[in-house]
Scaffold this motif. Structure first.
Motif, PDB file in Angstrom:
ATOM      1  N   ASN A   1       1.323  -0.170  -5.819  1.00  0.00           N
ATOM      2  CA  ASN A   1       0.386  -0.250  -4.696  1.00  0.00           C
ATOM      3  C   ASN A   1      -0.920  -0.914  -5.124  1.00  0.00           C
TER       4      ASN A   1
ATOM      5  N   GLU B   1       0.836  -1.197   0.000  1.00  0.00           N
ATOM      6  CA  GLU B   1       0.000   0.000   0.000  1.00  0.00           C
ATOM      7  C   GLU B   1       0.873   1.250   0.000  1.00  0.00           C
TER       8      GLU B   1
ATOM      9  N   ASN C   1      -0.516   4.511   6.286  1.00  0.00           N
ATOM     10  CA  ASN C   1       0.648   3.757   6.726  1.00  0.00           C
ATOM     11  C   ASN C   1       1.735   4.636   7.355  1.00  0.00           C
ATOM     12  N   VAL C   2       2.999   4.282   7.161  1.00  0.00           N
ATOM     13  CA  VAL C   2       4.098   4.966   7.862  1.00  0.00           C
ATOM     14  C   VAL C   2       4.161   6.442   7.465  1.00  0.00           C
TER      15      VAL C   2
ATOM     16  N   TRP D   1      -4.544   3.325  10.322  1.00  0.00           N
ATOM     17  CA  TRP D   1      -3.465   3.917   9.532  1.00  0.00           C
ATOM     18  C   TRP D   1      -3.593   3.609   8.028  1.00  0.00           C
TER      19      TRP D   1
ATOM     20  N   PRO E   1       1.320  -3.598   5.678  1.00  0.00           N
ATOM     21  CA  PRO E   1       0.754  -2.295   6.084  1.00  0.00           C
ATOM     22  C   PRO E   1       0.995  -2.052   7.564  1.00  0.00           C
ATOM     23  N   LEU E   2       0.945  -0.804   7.968  1.00  0.00           N
ATOM     24  CA  LEU E   2       1.276  -0.448   9.351  1.00  0.00           C
ATOM     25  C   LEU E   2       0.299  -1.071  10.340  1.00  0.00           C
ATOM     26  N   ARG E   3      -0.954  -1.273   9.940  1.00  0.00           N
ATOM     27  CA  ARG E   3      -1.942  -1.864  10.856  1.00  0.00           C
ATOM     28  C   ARG E   3      -1.583  -3.306  11.231  1.00  0.00           C
TER      29      ARG E   3
ATOM     30  N   THR F   1       3.955   2.436   2.722  1.00  0.00           N
ATOM     31  CA  THR F   1       4.529   1.317   3.483  1.00  0.00           C
ATOM     32  C   THR F   1       6.043   1.253   3.395  1.00  0.00           C
TER      33      THR F   1
END
Length: 495
Positions: free
Chosen positions: A283, A171, A358-359, A355, A312-314, A174
């Motif tokens: 992505n 995504e 993401n980051v 998120w 992904p951050l989640r 990321t």
């Protein structure tokens, strides 16, 4: 290489005796008489093992052990003590000493103890190296130690020394470009250029020139020859981000370049050959793009040699606090702010949030907090509403039947509607469908354009932040915005 053992002993005669005991062993024994000389020796050349006498002419042996601990010297310490000081030696074990030897030290006891602790020291170093390699919380530009990221690090370690093409999938936000740079830095090409091209941010008419370059006069405005990304990356790595955004015609030219390593600059007549490693990223779901006809199948199989999926951050909940704290301290240092940590309640909220950006979204939010505040700790009050608000409750509720009389288990009844009630219900439904309503239906493209423009205006023209709020790829927002602006220019020209 032979291990080094440092003997700190004020008695020269005992030191000579101990050296005689171990003269045939596979390590070197060095001797000093004072604590000050011991510290000086360790600073110059750290030994793997220290044999420490408690009674020294200039200080207690405990002071030397304290200095080793305070300076985090990577060595093991064995305490040598007289019979009456065993209790003191036990206390020093609690301070980090590994063992103690009671004087007078016997030859076999000395040899066995030294060899045992040297072997243990080697094992500890080996374990630390393995953990550093396979349980890393930092890796080039990455920060994070969760299991999915450890998998990414291991793939990078494996693929970097090769010339295999890599396809990074993940995504937006990321860290796909960070991954590509890590592969480049770990490869044999690390001293050569790393050139990145965002295929979604470059107009299709300029894509060929951006990658392959052009000759003077190739098109209006081409006043000089220009090297493309392929030539600039010669000997190094060419990173093609958002590859699935590339037009099909350009995909065909890219495929030939990947197969032959040759290309012809726009407007040129001579083929050029370069040596580049190709890393691609997207992505989107590349197989779905192939099925929908937007991505060439032959190009997919050409670049999809070693896939890397960026989590992904989640799915990296344990890394969220680590990343947030890192960004907080970096930005606080840059801006001269006092932030140095995050409160527990704020950490919990950060971990619960999904998120979508993401980051990159986390980084932007922390940056915003540092700019607008100057506290020691990041708390819930600093977090924006989009992070702290609870999920909206469902607007659609199931209507519950009104029960006027409880039904007994043994007297359950089924109410069958009459034909008249069915007819009335159908008539009412038809009236609701056919009844005129004061509703204006607007084309979807207008609603989409207004929504995107409102987000861009809300973010003061920052398309990246707007894309995060809209949960869209930045390249998608750039492309749509550019298309609208082109249409407006064309309309003005027509008028």
């Amino acid at each position: 290489m032979r291990a080094k053992v440092l003997l700190i002993e004020d008695s020269t005669s005992l030191a000579i005796l101990y050296k005689q005991y171990v003269k045939d062993e596979s390590f070197d024994l060095f001797h000093v008489e004072t604590g000050r000389d011991a510290i000086s020796f360790i600073e110059r050349n750290v030994p793997q093992l220290v044999i420490l006498d408690l009674k020294l002419p200039d200080m207690d042996g405990e002071n030397v052990l304290d200095w080793i601990n305070e300076n985090q010297i990577s060595t093991s310490v064995i305490v040598a003590t007289a019979h009456g000081s065993v209790d003191t030696a036990v206390n020093l074990l609690q301070k980090g000493a590994k063992d103690f030897l009671e004087k007078p030290i016997q030859a076999d006891r000395l040899r066995t103890s030294i060899n045992l602790h040297l072997q243990k020291f080697k094992l500890e170093i080996l374990v630390e190296n393995i953990e550093a390699k396979f349980d890393r919380n930092r890796f080039h530009g990455f920060i994070g130690s969760c299991l999915p990221m450890q998998g990414v690090y291991k793939i990078i370690d494996s693929v970097a020394p090769t010339n295999a093409s890599v396809f990074i999938i993940g995504e937006s936000g990321t860290g796909k470009e960070v991954c590509a740079e890590a592969i480049h830095q770990e490869s044999k090409r690390s001293d050569k250029p790393f050139v990145a091209i965002n295929c979604g941010a470059i107009p299709k008419d300029l894509m060929e020139s951006e990658i392959f370059g052009h000759m003077k006069g190739a098109f209006t405005g081409a006043t000089t020859d220009r090297k493309g990304a392929a030539s600039q990356a010669h000997g190094g790595t060419l990173f093609l981000d958002e590859l699935c955004e590339m037009e099909l015609d350009m995909q065909k030219k890219l495929l030939r370049f990947l197969q032959t390593g040759t290309f012809t600059p726009l407007g040129g007549s001579r083929e050029l050959k370069v040596d580049v490693r190709i890393i691609c990223a997207t992505n989107r779901d590349p197989l779905l793009e192939v099925e929908e006809g937007r991505f060439r199948e032959d190009l997919y199989y050409r670049v999809h040699v070693v896939p890397i999926e960026m989590p992904p951050l989640r799915e990296r909940s344990n890394d969220i606090t680590t990343l947030a704290t890192h960004f907080l301290r970096v930005f606080a240092k840059e801006d001269g702010k006092k932030f140095n940590g995050i409160n527990r309640d704020a950490e919990s909220i950060l971990k619960r949030y999904s998120w979508p950006g993401n980051v990159r979204q986390l980084q932007n939010i922390i940056r915003n907090i540092v700019v607008l505040n100057n506290d020691a700790k990041l708390s819930v009050e600093h977090l924006p509403d989009q992070i702290t608000r609870s999920p909206k409750s469902s607007k659609t509720k199931i209507a519950q039947p009104s029960v006027t009389q409880p039904i007994q288990p043994d007297e359950q009844e089924v109410s069958i509607p009459s034909q008249q009630s069915i007819s009335e219900s159908i008539s009412t439904a038809e009236e609701q469908v056919t009844a005129p309503k004061d509703v204006t239906i607007r084309p979807m493209w207008i609603v989409e354009r207004e929504t995107i423009q409102q987000a861009i205006d809300y973010c003061d023209g920052n398309v990246l932040n707007a894309a995060v709020l809209l949960e869209l790829s930045p390249s998608t927002v750039y492309r749509k915005k550019q298309a609208w602006e082109s249409e407006e220019d064309a309309q003005q020209y027509a008028d």
